[in-house]
Design an enzyme around this catalytic site. Sequence first.
Site, PDB file in Angstrom:
ATOM      1  N   ASP A  19       3.491   4.220   3.985  1.00 54.23           N
ATOM      2  CA  ASP A  19       2.260   3.688   4.579  1.00 54.23           C
ATOM      3  C   ASP A  19       2.364   3.621   6.098  1.00 54.23           C
ATOM      4  O   ASP A  19       2.054   2.596   6.703  1.00 54.23           O
ATOM      5  CB  ASP A  19       1.952   2.297   3.986  1.00 54.23           C
ATOM      6  CG  ASP A  19       1.843   2.343   2.472  1.00 54.23           C
ATOM      7  OD1 ASP A  19       2.869   2.583   1.816  1.00 54.23           O
ATOM      8  OD2 ASP A  19       0.730   2.167   1.949  1.00 54.23           O
ATOM      9  N   TYR A  41      -3.754   7.774   7.660  1.00 52.16           N
ATOM     10  CA  TYR A  41      -4.884   6.833   7.661  1.00 52.16           C
ATOM     11  C   TYR A  41      -6.069   7.366   8.468  1.00 52.16           C
ATOM     12  O   TYR A  41      -6.858   6.597   9.006  1.00 52.16           O
ATOM     13  CB  TYR A  41      -4.469   5.432   8.154  1.00 52.16           C
ATOM     14  CG  TYR A  41      -3.619   4.701   7.164  1.00 52.16           C
ATOM     15  CD1 TYR A  41      -2.276   5.018   7.008  1.00 52.16           C
ATOM     16  CD2 TYR A  41      -4.162   3.708   6.354  1.00 52.16           C
ATOM     17  CE1 TYR A  41      -1.489   4.360   6.075  1.00 52.16           C
ATOM     18  CE2 TYR A  41      -3.376   3.043   5.416  1.00 52.16           C
ATOM     19  CZ  TYR A  41      -2.043   3.373   5.285  1.00 52.16           C
ATOM     20  OH  TYR A  41      -1.268   2.727   4.362  1.00 52.16           O
ATOM     21  N   HIS A  67      -3.527  -5.314  -3.959  1.00 51.38           N
ATOM     22  CA  HIS A  67      -3.345  -4.230  -4.936  1.00 51.38           C
ATOM     23  C   HIS A  67      -2.675  -4.761  -6.202  1.00 51.38           C
ATOM     24  O   HIS A  67      -1.889  -4.055  -6.837  1.00 51.38           O
ATOM     25  CB  HIS A  67      -2.530  -3.093  -4.327  1.00 51.38           C
ATOM     26  CG  HIS A  67      -3.137  -2.541  -3.075  1.00 51.38           C
ATOM     27  ND1 HIS A  67      -4.421  -2.058  -3.030  1.00 51.38           N
ATOM     28  CD2 HIS A  67      -2.643  -2.396  -1.817  1.00 51.38           C
ATOM     29  CE1 HIS A  67      -4.689  -1.642  -1.796  1.00 51.38           C
ATOM     30  NE2 HIS A  67      -3.629  -1.842  -1.051  1.00 51.38           N
ATOM     31  N   HIS A 102       2.064   1.317  -0.711  1.00 52.27           N
ATOM     32  CA  HIS A 102       0.721   0.787  -0.985  1.00 52.27           C
ATOM     33  C   HIS A 102       0.531  -0.648  -0.513  1.00 52.27           C
ATOM     34  O   HIS A 102      -0.433  -0.940   0.193  1.00 52.27           O
ATOM     35  CB  HIS A 102       0.417   0.923  -2.478  1.00 52.27           C
ATOM     36  CG  HIS A 102      -1.043   0.942  -2.811  1.00 52.27           C
ATOM     37  ND1 HIS A 102      -1.995   1.522  -2.006  1.00 52.27           N
ATOM     38  CD2 HIS A 102      -1.717   0.447  -3.897  1.00 52.27           C
ATOM     39  CE1 HIS A 102      -3.188   1.390  -2.573  1.00 52.27           C
ATOM     40  NE2 HIS A 102      -3.049   0.739  -3.715  1.00 52.27           N
TER      41      HIS A 102
HETATM   42 FE   LIG Z   1      -1.979   2.865  -0.210  1.00 55.41          FE
END
Ligand SMILES: [Fe+2]
Length: 466
Positions: A166, A198, A327, A354
């Site tokens: 990430d 991103y 999440h 994540h």
């Molecule tokens: Fe993610």
Amino acid sequence: MGTSSRVAAAIVVVLGLVLSLAVVCNGGKTSSFVRKVEKTADMPLDSDVFKVPPGYNAPQQVHITQGDQLGKAVIVSWVTVEEPGSNTVLYWSAYSKKQKSEGKVTTYKFYNYTSGYIHHTTIRNLKFNTKYYYVVGIGHTERQFWFITPPEVGPDVPYTFGLIGDLGQSFDSNKTLTHYELNPQKGQAVLFVGDLSYADKHPNHDNVRWDTWGRFTERSVAYQPWIWTAGNHEIDFAPDIGETKPFKPYTHRYHVPYKASGSTAPFWYSIKRASAYIIVLSSYSAYGKYTPQWTWLEQELPKVNRSETPWLIVLMHSPWYNSYNYHYMEGETMRVMYEPWFVQYKVDVVFAGHVHAYERSERISNVAYNIVNGICIPVKDQSAPVYITIGDGGNLEGLATNMTEPQPAYSAYREASFGHATFDIKNRTHAYYGWHQNQDGYAVTADSMWFFNRYHHPVDDSTSAQ
Ligand SMILES: [Fe+2]
Ligand SMILES: *[C@@H]1O[C@H](CO)[C@@H](O)[C@H](O)[C@H]1NC(C)=O
Ligand SMILES: *[C@@H]1O[C@H](CO)[C@@H](O)[C@H](O)[C@H]1NC(C)=O
Ligand SMILES: *[C@@H]1O[C@H](CO)[C@@H](O)[C@H](O)[C@H]1NC(C)=O
Ligand SMILES: *[C@@H]1O[C@H](CO)[C@@H](O)[C@H](O)[C@H]1NC(C)=O
Ligand SMILES: *[C@@H]1O[C@H](CO)[C@@H](O)[C@H](O)[C@H]1NC(C)=O
């Protein structure tokens, strides 16, 4: 001892018991480190890390990854802007003369963005454990880089993997990459657990941010392979602007050697590298029974020969064991499908991203439940992997700080900080794992563990008080 000091000693003992019991009931450690909450922003487009290399049609965004199953091939990728230019990579080592390899060029459009010329060239039949120099941009502006091939696959080959997830392109992302580069425990290849640029957080998924990410990370990934996992920020599914083909920018820019492991799609595949067998899974491709990913994994796991590659590592994006309020339980359906296999085949460790924080589990499994028996609490299991969430690369979405309370018993350590980790394989039985957070000095590990191999040395390696 006088009566009063005996009483005091007894109180200390009882207190100690209560404290250690509390640790057992409430799981492991939640770090007391509280990170200063700062604004997390992407580095501006004119930042030093995004500088375009000088010269006509100069190759940019140079990156490499493993190009076959054994580590004797490398995929070299780069982008040219003015014209397609050459697909040739020129390469040599101290022991071999200059050779050329020819690749292919591709482009894509995304809404009103048109990509540069994206080149992918695979160099094959390399010698193990050898430093190669390579040049791209033949005919116009040439740029030279180097990489070192892994040692030949074998059970006691030491090797150090870096772990990043990430990442994005914020100021924090730059700190994470810098800490990885300056970690004295030198990583030789990065296992990247998904969510690269991103770009999709920018208006119309502004794909210019894929280009800036490629330039930002070049300083590492042009010199050592990053092993790619697809995350949700690679999907780039945007029907509102007419973009309905999932993973379009990612699959054009980042190639992986999926065919070499019999996979039919670039989202799940495997490689061997030194003493490790690495299986990459896709949280965002179908994984239910009879799907291509399920069929592949069912056939893949029995192929792993632990006498050849003792360390079985799985990468995925969405974690199965995650006690943060972000999440939460998103990985649950895949866990239900695949966890019995991971226990059966004694996976050593699963890395996921994540969740933008850090967490390490005990060796636990939750595979007894069968719809009617109600047995659905994770239990200690020495055949089970350790689950590590390392989605703490530092992207613009910021940190996940809200945790479920109390900390579940299976969670060994959790901390809301940005950072990276290294997995340092010593031999077939031992590997040293260390997590580094960005606030510490480069050599400091905020969490660490000696891994005992599940096949060759299946001794309890838990770090809890029990
Ligand atoms: Fe993610
Ligand atoms: C794409 O469209 C957006 C607005 O919809 C605009 O701001 C941007 O400049 C356009 N980019 C290009 C390359 O045309
Ligand atoms: C990124 O980090 C590098 C290495 O520490 C530094 O030279 C550079 O100035 C940083 N750039 C930004 C925009 O923070
Ligand atoms: C597993 O690997 C070992 C060591 O390389 C080899 O001797 C053995 O034949 C392999 N087993 C199978 C079933 O391929
Ligand atoms: C943390 O998450 C829980 C569950 O989603 C929510 O109820 C709570 O309000 C959150 N706390 C903070 C401080 O955001
Ligand atoms: C494997 O590595 C560990 C840690 O460095 C070491 O203690 C152990 O002796 C090694 N095993 C062998 C057989 O060399």
